[in-house]
Design a protein around this motif. Sequence first.
Motif, PDB file in Angstrom:
ATOM      1  N   GLY A 178       0.806  -1.220   0.000  1.00 14.76           N
ATOM      2  CA  GLY A 178       0.000   0.000   0.000  1.00 14.76           C
ATOM      3  C   GLY A 178       0.834   1.262   0.000  1.00 14.76           C
ATOM      4  O   GLY A 178       0.611   2.185  -0.792  1.00 14.76           O
ATOM      5  N   ALA A 179       1.834   1.333   0.876  1.00 18.31           N
ATOM      6  CA  ALA A 179       2.691   2.513   0.959  1.00 18.31           C
ATOM      7  C   ALA A 179       3.539   2.667  -0.302  1.00 18.31           C
ATOM      8  O   ALA A 179       3.859   3.785  -0.713  1.00 18.31           O
ATOM      9  CB  ALA A 179       3.581   2.428   2.200  1.00 18.31           C
ATOM     10  N   TYR A 180       3.900   1.552  -0.924  1.00 16.17           N
ATOM     11  CA  TYR A 180       4.693   1.598  -2.161  1.00 16.17           C
ATOM     12  C   TYR A 180       3.880   2.233  -3.288  1.00 16.17           C
ATOM     13  O   TYR A 180       4.399   3.013  -4.087  1.00 16.17           O
ATOM     14  CB  TYR A 180       5.145   0.194  -2.556  1.00 16.17           C
ATOM     15  CG  TYR A 180       6.331  -0.282  -1.752  1.00 16.17           C
ATOM     16  CD1 TYR A 180       7.612  -0.268  -2.291  1.00 16.17           C
ATOM     17  CD2 TYR A 180       6.173  -0.710  -0.444  1.00 16.17           C
ATOM     18  CE1 TYR A 180       8.712  -0.678  -1.552  1.00 16.17           C
ATOM     19  CE2 TYR A 180       7.262  -1.114   0.317  1.00 16.17           C
ATOM     20  CZ  TYR A 180       8.529  -1.103  -0.238  1.00 16.17           C
ATOM     21  OH  TYR A 180       9.602  -1.487   0.507  1.00 16.17           O
ATOM     22  N   VAL A 181       2.599   1.889  -3.353  1.00 13.10           N
ATOM     23  CA  VAL A 181       1.739   2.473  -4.380  1.00 13.10           C
ATOM     24  C   VAL A 181       1.615   3.979  -4.182  1.00 13.10           C
ATOM     25  O   VAL A 181       1.701   4.761  -5.143  1.00 13.10           O
ATOM     26  CB  VAL A 181       0.351   1.798  -4.355  1.00 13.10           C
ATOM     27  CG1 VAL A 181      -0.635   2.552  -5.242  1.00 13.10           C
ATOM     28  CG2 VAL A 181       0.452   0.339  -4.793  1.00 13.10           C
ATOM     29  N   VAL A 182       1.436   4.405  -2.943  1.00 15.64           N
ATOM     30  CA  VAL A 182       1.323   5.844  -2.655  1.00 15.64           C
ATOM     31  C   VAL A 182       2.602   6.574  -3.050  1.00 15.64           C
ATOM     32  O   VAL A 182       2.559   7.640  -3.675  1.00 15.64           O
ATOM     33  CB  VAL A 182       1.010   6.071  -1.162  1.00 15.64           C
ATOM     34  CG1 VAL A 182       1.104   7.558  -0.799  1.00 15.64           C
ATOM     35  CG2 VAL A 182      -0.386   5.552  -0.828  1.00 15.64           C
ATOM     36  N   PHE A 183       3.758   5.989  -2.709  1.00 16.78           N
ATOM     37  CA  PHE A 183       5.014   6.644  -3.079  1.00 16.78           C
ATOM     38  C   PHE A 183       5.161   6.741  -4.594  1.00 16.78           C
ATOM     39  O   PHE A 183       5.586   7.776  -5.123  1.00 16.78           O
ATOM     40  CB  PHE A 183       6.220   5.913  -2.497  1.00 16.78           C
ATOM     41  CG  PHE A 183       7.516   6.436  -3.062  1.00 16.78           C
ATOM     42  CD1 PHE A 183       7.998   7.672  -2.686  1.00 16.78           C
ATOM     43  CD2 PHE A 183       8.208   5.711  -4.027  1.00 16.78           C
ATOM     44  CE1 PHE A 183       9.159   8.191  -3.242  1.00 16.78           C
ATOM     45  CE2 PHE A 183       9.363   6.222  -4.586  1.00 16.78           C
ATOM     46  CZ  PHE A 183       9.841   7.460  -4.190  1.00 16.78           C
ATOM     47  N   CYS A 184       4.828   5.673  -5.298  1.00 16.53           N
ATOM     48  CA  CYS A 184       4.976   5.682  -6.763  1.00 16.53           C
ATOM     49  C   CYS A 184       4.065   6.728  -7.401  1.00 16.53           C
ATOM     50  O   CYS A 184       4.468   7.406  -8.359  1.00 16.53           O
ATOM     51  CB  CYS A 184       4.684   4.299  -7.332  1.00 16.53           C
ATOM     52  SG  CYS A 184       5.984   3.096  -6.964  1.00 16.53           S
ATOM     53  N   GLU A 185       2.858   6.880  -6.896  1.00 16.68           N
ATOM     54  CA  GLU A 185       1.968   7.925  -7.418  1.00 16.68           C
ATOM     55  C   GLU A 185       2.601   9.305  -7.214  1.00 16.68           C
ATOM     56  O   GLU A 185       2.559  10.158  -8.110  1.00 16.68           O
ATOM     57  CB  GLU A 185       0.617   7.852  -6.728  1.00 16.68           C
ATOM     58  CG  GLU A 185      -0.212   6.642  -7.123  1.00 16.68           C
ATOM     59  CD  GLU A 185      -1.567   6.630  -6.436  1.00 16.68           C
ATOM     60  OE1 GLU A 185      -1.797   7.471  -5.540  1.00 16.68           O
ATOM     61  OE2 GLU A 185      -2.408   5.778  -6.796  1.00 16.68           O
ATOM     62  N   ALA A 186       3.175   9.524  -6.036  1.00 15.22           N
ATOM     63  CA  ALA A 186       3.817  10.809  -5.753  1.00 15.22           C
ATOM     64  C   ALA A 186       5.014  11.039  -6.655  1.00 15.22           C
ATOM     65  O   ALA A 186       5.223  12.152  -7.171  1.00 15.22           O
ATOM     66  CB  ALA A 186       4.241  10.867  -4.285  1.00 15.22           C
ATOM     67  N   LEU A 187       5.808   9.984  -6.887  1.00 13.79           N
ATOM     68  CA  LEU A 187       6.987  10.110  -7.742  1.00 13.79           C
ATOM     69  C   LEU A 187       6.585  10.447  -9.175  1.00 13.79           C
ATOM     70  O   LEU A 187       7.218  11.294  -9.825  1.00 13.79           O
ATOM     71  CB  LEU A 187       7.803   8.814  -7.709  1.00 13.79           C
ATOM     72  CG  LEU A 187       9.086   8.806  -8.545  1.00 13.79           C
ATOM     73  CD1 LEU A 187      10.045   9.900  -8.091  1.00 13.79           C
ATOM     74  CD2 LEU A 187       9.765   7.439  -8.465  1.00 13.79           C
ATOM     75  N   ILE A 188       5.552   9.818  -9.683  1.00 12.19           N
ATOM     76  CA  ILE A 188       5.071  10.115 -11.036  1.00 12.19           C
ATOM     77  C   ILE A 188       4.654  11.578 -11.137  1.00 12.19           C
ATOM     78  O   ILE A 188       4.973  12.265 -12.120  1.00 12.19           O
ATOM     79  CB  ILE A 188       3.903   9.174 -11.399  1.00 12.19           C
ATOM     80  CG1 ILE A 188       4.412   7.733 -11.545  1.00 12.19           C
ATOM     81  CG2 ILE A 188       3.214   9.625 -12.696  1.00 12.19           C
ATOM     82  CD1 ILE A 188       3.314   6.694 -11.520  1.00 12.19           C
ATOM     83  N   ASN A 189       3.963  12.082 -10.129  1.00 12.06           N
ATOM     84  CA  ASN A 189       3.564  13.493 -10.118  1.00 12.06           C
ATOM     85  C   ASN A 189       4.775  14.422 -10.117  1.00 12.06           C
ATOM     86  O   ASN A 189       4.779  15.460 -10.790  1.00 12.06           O
ATOM     87  CB  ASN A 189       2.695  13.793  -8.898  1.00 12.06           C
ATOM     88  CG  ASN A 189       1.217  13.538  -9.160  1.00 12.06           C
ATOM     89  OD1 ASN A 189       0.850  13.015 -10.199  1.00 12.06           O
ATOM     90  ND2 ASN A 189       0.382  13.916  -8.212  1.00 12.06           N
ATOM     91  N   LEU A 190       5.810  14.062  -9.358  1.00 13.64           N
ATOM     92  CA  LEU A 190       7.017  14.900  -9.291  1.00 13.64           C
ATOM     93  C   LEU A 190       7.738  14.924 -10.634  1.00 13.64           C
ATOM     94  O   LEU A 190       8.247  15.974 -11.056  1.00 13.64           O
ATOM     95  CB  LEU A 190       7.954  14.386  -8.198  1.00 13.64           C
ATOM     96  CG  LEU A 190       7.482  14.603  -6.758  1.00 13.64           C
ATOM     97  CD1 LEU A 190       8.424  13.905  -5.786  1.00 13.64           C
ATOM     98  CD2 LEU A 190       7.403  16.097  -6.432  1.00 13.64           C
TER      99      LEU A 190
END
Length: 207
Positions: free
Chosen positions: A167-179
């Motif tokens: 779950g936390a990995y998915v959240v981080f990846c979404e944030a990284l894509i946005n960055l």
Amino acid sequence: MRRFVRTTSQPASASSDNYLNAVVQLSQESVRNIEGFLAQLDADELRRVAKALARAPRVRVYGIRQIYTVVNLLVYGLGLIRPGVSMLGTHGQGVAENLAHMRKGDVLIVSSVSPYSRSVVEAAAVAREYGITVVAITDYRASPLAANADAAIFVPHQSSFISNSIGAYVVFCEALINLVAKELGDKALRSLERQEQFISHLRVEME
């Protein structure tokens, strides 16, 4: 003579509460994992990773087994905003053949958590030896991926889930894509618009 043992069953409301509590527990554990990676996130390293992913001629992503879900999200999301992104070891070729086409300035994102996948660790080590920038998304600073990475992001995965929680990995990846999209600016917008045009022309989505 056969004996029958009387059993007492839980009321329906109590049974429903057990199901709800299981979902609440897993959700709260994922929140704690998110808080865990936020607490150790280095802003400067995060900026370097986002810039490298925006500028690299080629980006390859590699993870297997359960983490394949995470890296597949990265490939999809980054592919929406820039060209040259794909999974390592695809297009009818193996990992070695794909690595052979990468050069200095390209980025390889690798992800694995304990117990670590041998092929992912070895790919990271070989890529760095050949001057390819390696970004690791893993769990601990002692992870073998971190030892072979130019940048590493650490995301906890402890939970009562039957396997490692992502779950936390998915959240981080979404944030990284946005960055990365932020770094690309108008290029990301043009890429999204062009894809929307093709989706519309091919009538991919139902109205």
